[in-house]
Design a protein around this motif. Structure first.
Motif, PDB file in Angstrom:
ATOM      1  N   TYR A 262       0.836  -1.195   0.000  1.00 11.60           N
ATOM      2  CA  TYR A 262       0.000   0.000   0.000  1.00 11.60           C
ATOM      3  C   TYR A 262       0.872   1.246   0.000  1.00 11.60           C
ATOM      4  CZ  TYR A 262      -3.128  -3.660   1.384  1.00 11.60           C
ATOM      5  OH  TYR A 262      -3.817  -4.845   1.415  1.00 11.60           O
ATOM      6  N   GLY A 263       0.845   1.973  -1.127  1.00 15.95           N
ATOM      7  CA  GLY A 263       1.677   3.163  -1.256  1.00 15.95           C
ATOM      8  C   GLY A 263       0.951   4.411  -0.825  1.00 15.95           C
ATOM      9  N   PHE A 264       1.660   5.521  -0.899  1.00 16.59           N
ATOM     10  CA  PHE A 264       1.057   6.807  -0.528  1.00 16.59           C
ATOM     11  C   PHE A 264       0.056   7.251  -1.590  1.00 16.59           C
ATOM     12  CE2 PHE A 264       0.903  11.431  -0.894  1.00 16.59           C
ATOM     13  CZ  PHE A 264       0.493  11.774   0.384  1.00 16.59           C
ATOM     14  N   TYR A 265       0.420   7.083  -2.873  1.00 18.05           N
ATOM     15  CA  TYR A 265      -0.438   7.626  -3.931  1.00 18.05           C
ATOM     16  C   TYR A 265      -1.709   6.809  -4.105  1.00 18.05           C
ATOM     17  CZ  TYR A 265       2.889  11.204  -4.894  1.00 18.05           C
ATOM     18  OH  TYR A 265       3.677  12.303  -4.756  1.00 18.05           O
ATOM     19  N   ALA A 266      -1.557   5.479  -4.227  1.00 23.81           N
ATOM     20  CA  ALA A 266      -2.721   4.587  -4.302  1.00 23.81           C
ATOM     21  C   ALA A 266      -3.748   5.027  -5.347  1.00 23.81           C
ATOM     22  CB  ALA A 266      -3.363   4.458  -2.920  1.00 23.81           C
ATOM     23  N   ASN A 267      -3.246   5.508  -6.504  1.00 25.12           N
ATOM     24  CA  ASN A 267      -4.171   5.833  -7.590  1.00 25.12           C
ATOM     25  C   ASN A 267      -4.677   4.544  -8.230  1.00 25.12           C
ATOM     26  OD1 ASN A 267      -3.904   8.730  -7.541  1.00 25.12           O
ATOM     27  ND2 ASN A 267      -1.825   8.434  -8.333  1.00 25.12           N
ATOM     28  N   VAL A 268      -5.971   4.488  -8.513  1.00 20.64           N
ATOM     29  CA  VAL A 268      -6.526   3.284  -9.141  1.00 20.64           C
ATOM     30  C   VAL A 268      -5.822   3.086 -10.485  1.00 20.64           C
ATOM     31  CG1 VAL A 268      -8.604   2.203 -10.081  1.00 20.64           C
ATOM     32  CG2 VAL A 268      -8.745   3.588  -7.982  1.00 20.64           C
ATOM     33  N   GLU A 300      -9.564   9.948 -15.310  1.00 23.22           N
ATOM     34  CA  GLU A 300      -8.249  10.242 -15.892  1.00 23.22           C
ATOM     35  C   GLU A 300      -8.177  11.666 -16.460  1.00 23.22           C
ATOM     36  OE1 GLU A 300      -6.990   7.329 -18.741  1.00 23.22           O
ATOM     37  OE2 GLU A 300      -4.925   8.069 -18.708  1.00 23.22           O
ATOM     38  N   ASP A 301      -9.228  12.067 -17.194  1.00 19.85           N
ATOM     39  CA  ASP A 301      -9.192  13.408 -17.812  1.00 19.85           C
ATOM     40  C   ASP A 301      -9.034  14.499 -16.750  1.00 19.85           C
ATOM     41  OD1 ASP A 301      -9.521  12.227 -20.199  1.00 19.85           O
ATOM     42  OD2 ASP A 301     -11.564  12.953 -20.576  1.00 19.85           O
ATOM     43  N   GLU A 302      -9.633  14.271 -15.600  1.00 16.11           N
ATOM     44  CA  GLU A 302      -9.613  15.305 -14.556  1.00 16.11           C
ATOM     45  C   GLU A 302      -8.314  15.331 -13.761  1.00 16.11           C
ATOM     46  OE1 GLU A 302     -12.100  13.204 -15.046  1.00 16.11           O
ATOM     47  OE2 GLU A 302     -13.938  14.372 -15.285  1.00 16.11           O
ATOM     48  N   VAL A 303      -7.655  14.152 -13.596  1.00 10.24           N
ATOM     49  CA  VAL A 303      -6.550  14.125 -12.622  1.00 10.24           C
ATOM     50  C   VAL A 303      -5.190  13.707 -13.162  1.00 10.24           C
ATOM     51  CG1 VAL A 303      -8.156  13.714 -10.712  1.00 10.24           C
ATOM     52  CG2 VAL A 303      -7.015  11.756 -11.801  1.00 10.24           C
ATOM     53  N   ALA A 304      -5.118  13.174 -14.390  1.00 11.31           N
ATOM     54  CA  ALA A 304      -3.828  12.647 -14.880  1.00 11.31           C
ATOM     55  C   ALA A 304      -2.727  13.709 -14.825  1.00 11.31           C
ATOM     56  CB  ALA A 304      -3.985  12.111 -16.296  1.00 11.31           C
ATOM     57  N   HIS A 305      -3.098  14.983 -15.061  1.00 13.99           N
ATOM     58  CA  HIS A 305      -2.084  16.046 -15.074  1.00 13.99           C
ATOM     59  C   HIS A 305      -1.363  16.189 -13.725  1.00 13.99           C
ATOM     60  CE1 HIS A 305      -5.587  18.204 -13.404  1.00 13.99           C
ATOM     61  NE2 HIS A 305      -4.682  18.940 -12.790  1.00 13.99           N
ATOM     62  N   LEU A 306      -2.010  15.749 -12.658  1.00 15.03           N
ATOM     63  CA  LEU A 306      -1.373  15.867 -11.331  1.00 15.03           C
ATOM     64  C   LEU A 306      -0.118  15.002 -11.239  1.00 15.03           C
ATOM     65  CD1 LEU A 306      -4.513  15.559  -8.979  1.00 15.03           C
ATOM     66  CD2 LEU A 306      -3.261  17.660  -9.520  1.00 15.03           C
ATOM     67  N   TYR A 307      -0.027  14.005 -12.123  1.00 17.86           N
ATOM     68  CA  TYR A 307       1.061  13.025 -12.018  1.00 17.86           C
ATOM     69  C   TYR A 307       1.965  13.030 -13.251  1.00 17.86           C
ATOM     70  CZ  TYR A 307      -2.368  11.953  -8.569  1.00 17.86           C
ATOM     71  OH  TYR A 307      -3.258  12.090  -7.542  1.00 17.86           O
ATOM     72  N   GLY A 309       4.851  13.086 -15.617  1.00 14.81           N
ATOM     73  CA  GLY A 309       6.274  12.825 -15.400  1.00 14.81           C
ATOM     74  C   GLY A 309       6.565  11.826 -14.293  1.00 14.81           C
ATOM     75  N   MET A 310       5.546  11.393 -13.570  1.00  8.28           N
ATOM     76  CA  MET A 310       5.776  10.437 -12.471  1.00  8.28           C
ATOM     77  C   MET A 310       5.591   9.019 -12.980  1.00  8.28           C
ATOM     78  SD  MET A 310       3.960  11.737  -8.986  1.00  8.28           S
ATOM     79  CE  MET A 310       3.795  10.142  -8.240  1.00  8.28           C
ATOM     80  N   ASP A 311       6.411   8.088 -12.503  1.00  8.94           N
ATOM     81  CA  ASP A 311       6.230   6.687 -12.852  1.00  8.94           C
ATOM     82  C   ASP A 311       5.290   6.062 -11.820  1.00  8.94           C
ATOM     83  OD1 ASP A 311       6.312   4.027 -13.382  1.00  8.94           O
ATOM     84  OD2 ASP A 311       8.508   3.870 -13.428  1.00  8.94           O
ATOM     85  N   LEU A 312       4.037   5.880 -12.235  1.00  6.58           N
ATOM     86  CA  LEU A 312       3.031   5.437 -11.275  1.00  6.58           C
ATOM     87  C   LEU A 312       3.153   3.949 -10.909  1.00  6.58           C
ATOM     88  CD1 LEU A 312      -0.049   7.491 -12.496  1.00  6.58           C
ATOM     89  CD2 LEU A 312       1.295   7.841 -10.422  1.00  6.58           C
ATOM     90  N   SER A 313       3.994   3.237 -11.636  1.00  8.27           N
ATOM     91  CA  SER A 313       4.198   1.834 -11.248  1.00  8.27           C
ATOM     92  C   SER A 313       5.202   1.748 -10.095  1.00  8.27           C
ATOM     93  CB  SER A 313       4.672   1.001 -12.432  1.00  8.27           C
ATOM     94  OG  SER A 313       5.939   1.468 -12.862  1.00  8.27           O
TER      95      SER A 313
END
Ligand code: MTE
Length: 316
Positions: A262-268, A300-307, A309-313
């Motif tokens: 369980y990470g901090f970001y925990a994005n679906v 995704e359309d609403e929030v992807a910009h928050l991340y 450049g980040m590697d979400l894996s």
């Protein structure tokens, strides 16, 4: 992906006048019964229900993707609230009558105007309806008509200082009133969660005080809980008593319990599996079979910009 329609975000006065209108037309009970019969029966999950108040009709019978709302009975009888029990179908019974008034939420840390909010203070925020998908990390999901207000409105009142980078949330710690705390002593109570400040300020992030037009029942996190619909459900911390603006990334209860799971970001994210199960599909409560998991739970359309450049894996 379709945008969230303005009609799905109904200010309370519109919501309530609509309710009065429906009442005057004599259709309030009928549409509530219709909702309960709308193919969202708990049969597939075998949810055993505790009788609750009659649900009020939300502004729509579906979310913005066209999927039906879960019934009031499903939402209030299949819960995760480990302070009471780890058995989802017993939370409602064990939390029944849990005192949630009076209540205080202390908001402080790196802010210019620390403030302690009473229930009356919280009720002063304009309440909106938000129909959101809730996707649990355990790979089940529901569609829930929450009542609440954007967290950003409360944060604007306390004025985060320049050094504030994260928001830390804390649930009430009540080992005498919440039997799960003593039964599960290996967790680091109280339940803690956190968001980056920009995530906390996002319009989709709300403090919920109700669902189906009623005050939240204890099992859903009364009197006030966080809802962050693009993240796994464990981020949506219940029964909040403290909110602190902080500089360092907070360690959540789940990060402390199992940092590899369980990470901090925990994005679906359908592409990043939990170490013990796949996240590619999910079980919508009340449905047979499984459906594909949507990136950012369909937001995704609403929030992807928050991340960007980040590697979400890696930053899961
Ligand atoms: N908040 C607290 N304090 N304790 C919990 O055990 N469980 C989380 C989250 N918030 C939890 C919590 C998890 S894992 C999920 S999926 C959601 O609450 C479930 O919310 P619901 O019961 O309203 O559907």
């Amino acid at each position: 992906m379709k945008k969230i329609l303005p009609s799905e975000i109904t200010p309370e006065h519109v919501y309530l006048s609509r309710r009065e209108f429906l009442k005057s037309m004599g259709v309030l009970g009928a549409s509530a019964a219709l909702l309960a019969a709308c193919g969202v029966s708990p049969a597939a999950e075998n949810v055993t229900t505790v009788a609750g108040p009659t649900p009020l009709p939300p502004s729509s019978n579906t979310d913005e993707l066209g999927d039906p709302l879960n019934s009031y009975a499903e939402i209030t009888n299949y819960n995760n609230y480990y302070e009471f029990t780890v058995d989802k179908e017993r939370v409602a019974k064990l939390a029944e009558g849990y005192p949630t008034s009076p209540w205080e939420v202390k908001v402080g840390g790196l802010v210019n105007n620390p403030k302690t909010y009473s229930l009356d203070d919280l009720r002063k925020f304009e309440i909106e309806e938000r129909i959101y998908r809730l996707r649990c990390v355990e790979a089940w999901s529901m569609v829930i008509p929450w009542m609440g207000f954007p967290l950003s409105k409360l944060l604007a009142e306390v004025e985060p200082k320049a050094g504030a980078k994260y928001v830390r949330f804390e649930t009430i710690y009540d080992p005498e009133g919440m039997p799960g705390i003593k039964k599960n002593p290996w967790y680091q109570w109280p339940y803690i969660e956190g968001l980056r400040l920009d995530e906390a300020m996002h319009d989709l992030t709300i403090l919920a005080t109700g669902l189906y037009g009623k005050d939240l029942p204890p099992q859903n996190g009364a009197p006030v809980r966080l809802v962050v619909p693009w993240k796994y459900g464990f981020k949506s911390i219940k029964s909040i008593v403290r909110i602190d603006l902080v500089e360092e990334m907070p360690t959540s209860l789940w990060m402390a319990a199992a940092p590899n799971e369980y990470g901090f970001y925990a994005n679906v994210n359908p592409n990043v599996d939990h170490p013990r199960w796949s996240q590619a599909t999910e079980r919508r409560i009340g449905e047979l079979g499984r459906r594909p998991t949507l990136m950012f739970n369909g937001y995704e359309d609403e929030v992807a910009h928050l991340y960007a450049g980040m590697d979400l894996s890696v930053n899961f």
